[in-house]
Scaffold this motif. Structure first.
Motif, PDB file in Angstrom:
ATOM      1  N   GLY A  15       0.820  -1.205   0.000  1.00  0.00           N
ATOM      2  CA  GLY A  15       0.000   0.000   0.000  1.00  0.00           C
ATOM      3  C   GLY A  15       0.853   1.252   0.000  1.00  0.00           C
ATOM      4  N   TYR A  16       0.167   2.367   0.058  1.00  0.00           N
ATOM      5  CA  TYR A  16       0.838   3.663   0.069  1.00  0.00           C
ATOM      6  C   TYR A  16       1.231   4.029   1.497  1.00  0.00           C
ATOM      7  CZ  TYR A  16      -0.489   4.235  -4.746  1.00  0.00           C
ATOM      8  OH  TYR A  16      -0.601   4.059  -6.105  1.00  0.00           O
ATOM      9  N   MET A  17       2.393   4.651   1.632  1.00  0.00           N
ATOM     10  CA  MET A  17       2.858   5.041   2.969  1.00  0.00           C
ATOM     11  C   MET A  17       3.662   6.322   2.886  1.00  0.00           C
ATOM     12  SD  MET A  17       6.508   3.415   3.491  1.00  0.00           S
ATOM     13  CE  MET A  17       6.651   4.586   4.703  1.00  0.00           C
ATOM     14  N   SER A  18       3.780   6.965   4.046  1.00  0.00           N
ATOM     15  CA  SER A  18       4.598   8.159   4.208  1.00  0.00           C
ATOM     16  C   SER A  18       5.490   7.962   5.417  1.00  0.00           C
ATOM     17  CB  SER A  18       3.719   9.394   4.408  1.00  0.00           C
ATOM     18  OG  SER A  18       2.922   9.624   3.277  1.00  0.00           O
ATOM     19  N   LEU A  19       6.657   8.586   5.397  1.00  0.00           N
ATOM     20  CA  LEU A  19       7.590   8.542   6.518  1.00  0.00           C
ATOM     21  C   LEU A  19       8.069   9.972   6.763  1.00  0.00           C
ATOM     22  CD1 LEU A  19       9.182   6.861   8.566  1.00  0.00           C
ATOM     23  CD2 LEU A  19      10.922   6.529   6.827  1.00  0.00           C
ATOM     24  N   THR A  20       7.711  10.507   7.935  1.00  0.00           N
ATOM     25  CA  THR A  20       7.945  11.912   8.245  1.00  0.00           C
ATOM     26  C   THR A  20       8.717  12.028   9.551  1.00  0.00           C
ATOM     27  OG1 THR A  20       5.811  12.385   7.215  1.00  0.00           O
ATOM     28  CG2 THR A  20       6.799  14.151   8.499  1.00  0.00           C
ATOM     29  N   ILE A  21       9.623  13.013   9.626  1.00  0.00           N
ATOM     30  CA  ILE A  21      10.407  13.283  10.837  1.00  0.00           C
ATOM     31  C   ILE A  21       9.858  14.551  11.487  1.00  0.00           C
ATOM     32  CG2 ILE A  21      12.715  13.681  11.785  1.00  0.00           C
ATOM     33  CD1 ILE A  21      12.500  11.024  10.275  1.00  0.00           C
ATOM     34  N   TYR A  22       9.633  14.494  12.811  1.00  0.00           N
ATOM     35  CA  TYR A  22       9.145  15.637  13.580  1.00  0.00           C
ATOM     36  C   TYR A  22      10.100  15.915  14.729  1.00  0.00           C
ATOM     37  CZ  TYR A  22       4.666  14.755  11.275  1.00  0.00           C
ATOM     38  OH  TYR A  22       3.681  14.566  10.350  1.00  0.00           O
ATOM     39  N   ASN A  23      10.171  17.205  15.144  1.00  0.00           N
ATOM     40  CA  ASN A  23      10.894  17.503  16.378  1.00  0.00           C
ATOM     41  C   ASN A  23       9.941  17.295  17.548  1.00  0.00           C
ATOM     42  OD1 ASN A  23       9.296  19.846  16.618  1.00  0.00           O
ATOM     43  ND2 ASN A  23      10.907  21.198  15.893  1.00  0.00           N
ATOM     44  N   LEU A  24      10.422  17.473  18.762  1.00  0.00           N
ATOM     45  CA  LEU A  24       9.582  17.198  19.928  1.00  0.00           C
ATOM     46  C   LEU A  24       8.458  18.213  20.120  1.00  0.00           C
ATOM     47  CD1 LEU A  24      12.073  15.833  22.594  1.00  0.00           C
ATOM     48  CD2 LEU A  24      10.445  14.593  21.176  1.00  0.00           C
ATOM     49  N   LEU A  25       8.510  19.323  19.400  1.00  0.00           N
ATOM     50  CA  LEU A  25       7.424  20.303  19.439  1.00  0.00           C
ATOM     51  C   LEU A  25       6.323  19.963  18.428  1.00  0.00           C
ATOM     52  CD1 LEU A  25       9.519  23.587  19.720  1.00  0.00           C
ATOM     53  CD2 LEU A  25       8.342  22.342  21.552  1.00  0.00           C
ATOM     54  N   ARG A  27       6.758  19.845  15.123  1.00  0.00           N
ATOM     55  CA  ARG A  27       6.988  20.479  13.825  1.00  0.00           C
ATOM     56  C   ARG A  27       7.653  19.501  12.862  1.00  0.00           C
ATOM     57  NH1 ARG A  27       9.255  25.325  16.960  1.00  0.00           N
ATOM     58  NH2 ARG A  27       7.377  26.544  17.317  1.00  0.00           N
ATOM     59  N   LYS A  28       7.146  19.445  11.645  1.00  0.00           N
ATOM     60  CA  LYS A  28       7.742  18.575  10.630  1.00  0.00           C
ATOM     61  C   LYS A  28       9.086  19.159  10.223  1.00  0.00           C
ATOM     62  CE  LYS A  28       5.962  18.602   6.531  1.00  0.00           C
ATOM     63  NZ  LYS A  28       5.132  18.356   5.339  1.00  0.00           N
ATOM     64  N   VAL A  29      10.135  18.325  10.279  1.00  0.00           N
ATOM     65  CA  VAL A  29      11.469  18.787   9.891  1.00  0.00           C
ATOM     66  C   VAL A  29      11.961  18.111   8.612  1.00  0.00           C
ATOM     67  CG1 VAL A  29      12.128  19.465  12.225  1.00  0.00           C
ATOM     68  CG2 VAL A  29      12.640  17.157  11.446  1.00  0.00           C
ATOM     69  N   ASP A  30      11.344  16.999   8.214  1.00  0.00           N
ATOM     70  CA  ASP A  30      11.740  16.315   6.980  1.00  0.00           C
ATOM     71  C   ASP A  30      10.660  15.314   6.603  1.00  0.00           C
ATOM     72  OD1 ASP A  30      13.221  15.559   4.786  1.00  0.00           O
ATOM     73  OD2 ASP A  30      14.948  14.845   5.925  1.00  0.00           O
ATOM     74  N   LYS A  31      10.498  15.090   5.315  1.00  0.00           N
ATOM     75  CA  LYS A  31       9.587  14.056   4.824  1.00  0.00           C
ATOM     76  C   LYS A  31      10.411  13.145   3.925  1.00  0.00           C
ATOM     77  CE  LYS A  31       4.935  13.278   3.895  1.00  0.00           C
ATOM     78  NZ  LYS A  31       3.659  13.864   4.158  1.00  0.00           N
ATOM     79  N   LEU A  32      10.651  11.922   4.383  1.00  0.00           N
ATOM     80  CA  LEU A  32      11.509  10.987   3.661  1.00  0.00           C
ATOM     81  C   LEU A  32      10.762  10.245   2.565  1.00  0.00           C
ATOM     82  CD1 LEU A  32      13.434   9.508   6.708  1.00  0.00           C
ATOM     83  CD2 LEU A  32      14.053  11.449   5.279  1.00  0.00           C
ATOM     84  N   VAL A  33       9.505   9.912   2.824  1.00  0.00           N
ATOM     85  CA  VAL A  33       8.675   9.207   1.846  1.00  0.00           C
ATOM     86  C   VAL A  33       7.323   9.917   1.835  1.00  0.00           C
ATOM     87  CG1 VAL A  33       7.574   7.016   1.240  1.00  0.00           C
ATOM     88  CG2 VAL A  33       9.820   7.003   2.318  1.00  0.00           C
ATOM     89  N   ASP A  34       6.854  10.279   0.647  1.00  0.00           N
ATOM     90  CA  ASP A  34       5.606  11.031   0.543  1.00  0.00           C
ATOM     91  C   ASP A  34       4.586  10.252  -0.282  1.00  0.00           C
ATOM     92  OD1 ASP A  34       3.685  12.985   0.661  1.00  0.00           O
ATOM     93  OD2 ASP A  34       4.664  14.314  -0.768  1.00  0.00           O
ATOM     94  N   ASN A  35       3.791   9.459   0.412  1.00  0.00           N
ATOM     95  CA  ASN A  35       2.680   8.728  -0.202  1.00  0.00           C
ATOM     96  C   ASN A  35       3.126   7.895  -1.399  1.00  0.00           C
ATOM     97  OD1 ASN A  35      -0.061   8.028  -0.061  1.00  0.00           O
ATOM     98  ND2 ASN A  35      -0.580   9.462  -1.673  1.00  0.00           N
ATOM     99  N   GLN A  36       4.126   7.059  -1.177  1.00  0.00           N
ATOM    100  CA  GLN A  36       4.630   6.168  -2.225  1.00  0.00           C
ATOM    101  C   GLN A  36       4.134   4.752  -1.978  1.00  0.00           C
ATOM    102  OE1 GLN A  36       8.881   6.460  -2.463  1.00  0.00           O
ATOM    103  NE2 GLN A  36       8.827   8.598  -3.093  1.00  0.00           N
ATOM    104  N   PHE A  37       3.987   4.003  -3.056  1.00  0.00           N
ATOM    105  CA  PHE A  37       3.530   2.619  -2.957  1.00  0.00           C
ATOM    106  C   PHE A  37       4.698   1.693  -2.629  1.00  0.00           C
ATOM    107  CE2 PHE A  37       2.461  -1.572  -4.539  1.00  0.00           C
ATOM    108  CZ  PHE A  37       1.187  -1.744  -4.015  1.00  0.00           C
ATOM    109  N   TYR A  38       4.496   0.823  -1.635  1.00  0.00           N
ATOM    110  CA  TYR A  38       5.480  -0.182  -1.249  1.00  0.00           C
ATOM    111  C   TYR A  38       4.791  -1.540  -1.193  1.00  0.00           C
ATOM    112  CZ  TYR A  38       9.127   3.107   0.198  1.00  0.00           C
ATOM    113  OH  TYR A  38      10.113   4.063   0.213  1.00  0.00           O
ATOM    114  N   GLU A  39       5.486  -2.566  -1.649  1.00  0.00           N
ATOM    115  CA  GLU A  39       5.007  -3.942  -1.501  1.00  0.00           C
ATOM    116  C   GLU A  39       5.145  -4.359  -0.044  1.00  0.00           C
ATOM    117  OE1 GLU A  39       3.587  -5.820  -3.796  1.00  0.00           O
ATOM    118  OE2 GLU A  39       3.941  -4.422  -5.461  1.00  0.00           O
TER     119      GLU A  39
END
Length: 76
Positions: A15-25, A27-39
């Motif tokens: 299915g589709y997935m996202s992987l996002t990095i947040y700080n402790l507040l 706030r999004k600091v990076d988005k490594l995967v943005d709604n991409q399909f993975y087996e």
């Protein structure tokens, strides 16, 4: 120190997935995967925290059916 790592995860269904990095507040600091399909199966994504300050961060794996949050520490 080298603030690079690999984030590994296992998907129990394709299915589709996202992987996002947040700080402790929250706030999004990076988005490594943005709604991409993975087996389904084992996967890994490279992450470089060289632009971030030392500290604790949360990475969030968001699939169609699950949201998983894990903590990581960046030391420089």
């Amino acid at each position: 120190l080298n603030p690079e790592t690999t984030i590994s995860f296992e998907l129990v269904e394709s299915g589709y997935m996202s992987l996002t990095i947040y700080n402790l507040l929250g706030r999004k600091v990076d988005k490594l995967v943005d709604n991409q399909f993975y087996e389904k199966g084992l996967h890994s994504v490279a992450f470089s925290g060289s632009e971030l300050a030392s500290g604790t961060y949360i990475y969030q794996l968001n699939t169609m059916n699950h949201i998983i949050n894990k903590r990581m520490i960046i030391l420089k």
